[in-house]
Design an enzyme around this catalytic site. Structure first.
Site, PDB file in Angstrom:
ATOM      1  N   LYS A 146       1.030  -1.241   0.152  1.00 64.12           N
ATOM      2  CA  LYS A 146       0.086  -0.043   0.107  1.00 64.12           C
ATOM      3  C   LYS A 146       0.954   1.200  -0.018  1.00 64.12           C
ATOM      4  O   LYS A 146       1.416   1.770   0.911  1.00 64.12           O
ATOM      5  CB  LYS A 146      -0.897  -0.092   1.142  1.00 64.12           C
ATOM      6  N   GLU A 158       9.262   2.221  11.225  1.00 65.91           N
ATOM      7  CA  GLU A 158      10.098   3.184  11.222  1.00 65.91           C
ATOM      8  C   GLU A 158       9.575   4.705  10.978  1.00 65.91           C
ATOM      9  O   GLU A 158       8.876   4.791  10.127  1.00 65.91           O
ATOM     10  CB  GLU A 158      11.397   2.921  10.114  1.00 65.91           C
ATOM     11  N   CYS A 218      13.349  11.787   6.640  1.00 64.73           N
ATOM     12  CA  CYS A 218      13.263  11.518   8.083  1.00 64.73           C
ATOM     13  C   CYS A 218      14.488  11.817   8.821  1.00 64.73           C
ATOM     14  O   CYS A 218      14.449  12.117  10.074  1.00 64.73           O
ATOM     15  CB  CYS A 218      12.986  10.082   8.230  1.00 64.73           C
ATOM     16  N   GLU A 232       8.065  17.043  15.265  1.00 62.33           N
ATOM     17  CA  GLU A 232       8.675  17.050  13.632  1.00 62.33           C
ATOM     18  C   GLU A 232       8.035  18.041  12.869  1.00 62.33           C
ATOM     19  O   GLU A 232       6.618  17.878  12.695  1.00 62.33           O
ATOM     20  CB  GLU A 232       8.627  15.619  13.280  1.00 62.33           C
TER      21      GLU A 232
HETATM   22  P1  NAD Z   1       2.084   8.923   7.297  1.00 59.27           P
HETATM   23  O1  NAD Z   1       2.252   8.205   8.530  1.00 59.27           O
HETATM   24  O2  NAD Z   1       1.034  10.072   7.043  1.00 59.27           O
HETATM   25  O3  NAD Z   1       1.690   7.906   6.350  1.00 59.27           O
HETATM   26  C1  NAD Z   1       2.369   6.670   5.817  1.00 59.27           C
HETATM   27  C2  NAD Z   1       1.606   5.590   5.105  1.00 59.27           C
HETATM   28  O4  NAD Z   1       0.655   5.079   6.113  1.00 59.27           O
HETATM   29  C3  NAD Z   1       0.922   6.081   3.918  1.00 59.27           C
HETATM   30  O5  NAD Z   1       0.932   5.099   2.951  1.00 59.27           O
HETATM   31  C4  NAD Z   1      -0.757   6.243   4.600  1.00 59.27           C
HETATM   32  O6  NAD Z   1      -1.754   6.099   3.628  1.00 59.27           O
HETATM   33  C5  NAD Z   1      -0.541   5.084   5.464  1.00 59.27           C
HETATM   34  N1  NAD Z   1      -1.472   5.091   6.641  1.00 59.27           N
HETATM   35  C6  NAD Z   1      -2.220   6.360   6.944  1.00 59.27           C
HETATM   36  N2  NAD Z   1      -2.875   5.856   8.221  1.00 59.27           N
HETATM   37  C7  NAD Z   1      -2.867   4.622   8.313  1.00 59.27           C
HETATM   38  C8  NAD Z   1      -3.526   3.709   9.348  1.00 59.27           C
HETATM   39  N3  NAD Z   1      -4.260   3.892  10.226  1.00 59.27           N
HETATM   40  N4  NAD Z   1      -3.138   2.224   9.117  1.00 59.27           N
HETATM   41  C9  NAD Z   1      -2.526   1.962   8.152  1.00 59.27           C
HETATM   42  N5  NAD Z   1      -1.631   2.811   7.500  1.00 59.27           N
HETATM   43  C10 NAD Z   1      -1.971   4.216   7.480  1.00 59.27           C
HETATM   44  O7  NAD Z   1       3.501   9.510   6.951  1.00 59.27           O
HETATM   45  P2  NAD Z   1       3.981   9.983   5.460  1.00 59.27           P
HETATM   46  O8  NAD Z   1       3.280  11.550   5.530  1.00 59.27           O
HETATM   47  O9  NAD Z   1       3.486   9.236   4.231  1.00 59.27           O
HETATM   48  O10 NAD Z   1       5.566  10.279   5.754  1.00 59.27           O
HETATM   49  C11 NAD Z   1       6.167  11.181   6.383  1.00 59.27           C
HETATM   50  C12 NAD Z   1       6.484  10.487   7.734  1.00 59.27           C
HETATM   51  O11 NAD Z   1       7.299   9.403   7.505  1.00 59.27           O
HETATM   52  C13 NAD Z   1       7.612  11.549   8.522  1.00 59.27           C
HETATM   53  O12 NAD Z   1       6.985  11.511  10.105  1.00 59.27           O
HETATM   54  C14 NAD Z   1       8.764  10.867   8.393  1.00 59.27           C
HETATM   55  O13 NAD Z   1       9.671  11.194   9.530  1.00 59.27           O
HETATM   56  C15 NAD Z   1       8.422   9.580   8.153  1.00 59.27           C
HETATM   57  N6  NAD Z   1       9.514   8.849   7.705  1.00 59.27           N
HETATM   58  C16 NAD Z   1      10.289   7.951   8.399  1.00 59.27           C
HETATM   59  C17 NAD Z   1      11.381   7.061   7.769  1.00 59.27           C
HETATM   60  C18 NAD Z   1      12.252   6.186   8.443  1.00 59.27           C
HETATM   61  O14 NAD Z   1      12.898   5.442   7.978  1.00 59.27           O
HETATM   62  N7  NAD Z   1      12.402   6.526   9.887  1.00 59.27           N
HETATM   63  C19 NAD Z   1      11.814   7.341   6.336  1.00 59.27           C
HETATM   64  C20 NAD Z   1      10.987   8.117   5.659  1.00 59.27           C
HETATM   65  C21 NAD Z   1       9.749   8.900   6.201  1.00 59.27           C
END
Ligand code: NAD
Length: 486
Positions: A176, A249, A283, A384
């Site tokens: 997804k 992560e 991130c 963040e």
């Molecule tokens: P997000 O948490 O909004 O979404 C991530 C994914 O989760 C998307 O595909 C979203 O559709 C899905 N999602 C949302 N709600 C869900 C639920 N209840 N159940 C299952 N899936 C769900 O994050 P984002 O805006 O896509 O990405 C930015 C974030 O990602 C930042 O906080 C960043 O730090 C983090 N990030 C972390 C790493 C790492 O390796 N630590 C790497 C890249 C990004």
């Protein structure tokens, strides 16, 4: 005229619309008039269909000999390499990064797949002394169905680090992608299928939280791998429960310490790269700068000048250093935090506004922003932002700097700039972060090196990227006892 894509889910070997007929639009974040594509806005029922299809097909993929599974990943890497240039342009159009940043990602993604193709061949068990007349050994078997949920900021690289090892280990995957980067999500699946992946071994479900929650909440999914925000990660963690595997992560609030002996030009360059690369949407991006009071004013001057000198514009534009934010919610969040920083009493010395002029009026652009006079209680220091904003704090002693650096709920990446190796190594020892960078930007990491955070940045259940660790997550161990019958 650039084409508008008609995206589909991929379920049970077919490219299909959501059974509900629901769709969502994805537009170019640099130009909202440019419709990149229309994609299925999948429902929980679509996700359930995807899990059913993969649950049926996964055992057969698990029985495919490891060298053949490895070959599929190698061929997918070949395909992605051949298409690297066109994928980089699509990545700029869909997600907004600059062409140089997109090119780096399209080069790294096939390398990841090749790395995991190698790991497929190294899955091994152990044998043990038997307490009787027989033998005891362990095998590592696929978990079965893996659910992979990913963010948009590295829409090829991050999924390739999940799908690569999961498929190499013989699992089926329900994938997804983020609704911000659905086209690139589809491109990765297309490459794997074209490379000969068994059609049922993968399902692609486009959409948002509803589709994602249904994947991770489905008890037929034996392992959930997620990268995204800490807030979503918490929800997923409780949905998965204790009896299934879960690797999360999540977010960061990554500091860089600048000691009095630092080369300030070098410090400026690596902070600017870490903070404003990918428009601050990494991130591991630098978001806090802790600088010794004796060099504070000079460093702030250099940082402000460097931020002001960056050219902000569409990622394909000549000489552009920083593209737009990836989505309207990203722009709103960044501007909200800029306002919060001002209200909290921090002083903006660069940016803190949207760029003016042609080329940026139809997109989610913001100028790279530097705040000084920041204190630990401020929200811009604690939370963040995930945008191009840095908060500068001053410190007196090295011990004070260590305390400030570790005073965070997050624990992803941290850096130090100094010529003093003893101090640098002491920082590496004391830092409560999963990654420590000495005289390097907080962003960027080696493909074969363990990657993951501490504290609220990660569940710390198996590091990403590390070959053996990832393969342990995607396989389960079984102990077999044998006695020969006389
Ligand atoms: P997000 O948490 O909004 O979404 C991530 C994914 O989760 C998307 O595909 C979203 O559709 C899905 N999602 C949302 N709600 C869900 C639920 N209840 N159940 C299952 N899936 C769900 O994050 P984002 O805006 O896509 O990405 C930015 C974030 O990602 C930042 O906080 C960043 O730090 C983090 N990030 C972390 C790493 C790492 O390796 N630590 C790497 C890249 C990004």
């Amino acid at each position: 005229m650039t084409p508008t894509h008609e995206g589909r889910n991929y379920i049970a070997g077919e490219w299909v619309a959501s059974a509900s007929g629901r769709t969502f639009d994805r537009r170019n974040p640099a130009d909202q008039d440019d419709l990149v594509g229309v994609f299925p806005d999948s429902t929980a029922a679509d996700s359930a269909d995807a899990v059913s299809a993969v649950a049926d097909a996964a055992p057969a993929w698990g029985r495919v000999p490891a060298p053949e599974r490895a070959l599929v990943l190698q061929r997918a890497a070949d395909i992605l390499e051949r298409r690297a240039d066109e994928l980089a342009v699509e990545l700029v159009r869909e997600e907004g990064k600059t062409l140089a940043e997109a090119t780096a990602e399209t080069r790294r993604t096939p390398q990841n797949l090749r790395f995991y193709a190698g790991e497929a061949l190294r899955i091994a068990g152990d044998s043990f002394p038997s307490e009787g007349q027989g033998a005891v050994y362990t095998t590592r078997e696929p978990v079965g169905v893996v659910g992979a949920v990913t963010p948009w900021n590295f829409p090829l690289n991050i999924p390739s680090r999940k799908l690569g090892p999961a498929l190499a280990a013989g699992n089926g995957v329900v994938y997804k992608p983020s609704p911000v980067s659905p086209l690139l999500g589809q491109r990765l699946v297309e490459a794997l299928l074209e490379a000969g992946l068994a059609p049922g071994a993968i399902a692609l479900v486009q959409g948002g939280a509803e589709a994602g929650a249904a994947v991770v909440g489905d008890h037929r999914v034996g392992a959930v791998t997620f990268t995204g925000s800490t807030e979503t990660g918490r929800r997923i963690h409780s949905a998965v429960g204790p009896s299934r595997r879960c690797q999360l992560e999540m977010g960061g609030k990554n500091p860089v310490l600048v000691l009095p002996d630092a080369d300030l030009d070098r410090a400026t360059a690596l902070i600017v790269k870490g903070a404003f690369g990918l428009s601050g949407q990494a991130c591991t991006g630098t978001s806090r700068v802790l600088v010794h009071e004796s060099v504070h004013d000079r460093l702030v001057e250099l940082l402000a000048a460097a931020a002001d000198s960056l050219t902000v514009g569409p990622g394909l534009g000549d000489g552009v250093d920083m593209g737009p934010l990836a989505a309207d919610f990203q722009l709103r969040k960044t501007l909200d935090y800029v306002a919060i920083g001002c209200k909290e009493g921090a002083e903006p010395v660069a940016g803190a506004q949207r760029p003016a002029g042609p080329g940026t009026d139809r997109g989610f652009f913001v100028r790279p922003t530097v705040f000084t006079g920041c204190t630990t209680d401020m929200r811009i220091v604690r939370e963040e932002i995930f945008g191009p904003v840095i908060a500068v704090q001053r410190f007196g002693t090295f011990e004070e700097a260590l305390t400030l650096a570790n005073d965070s709920d997050y624990g992803l990446a941290a850096g130090i700039v100094t010529r003093d190796l003893n101090r640098a190594l002491e920082f590496a020892r004391s830092s409560k972060n999963g990654l420590v960078k000495i005289n390097q930007p907080t962003t960027g990491m080696g493909m074969t090196v363990p990657f993951g955070g501490l504290k609220e940045s990660s569940t710390q259940t198996f590091k990403e990227q590390a070959g053996n660790s990832m393969m342990m997550f995607y396989t389960q161990e079984k102990s077999v006892y044998i006695s020969a019958l006389s």
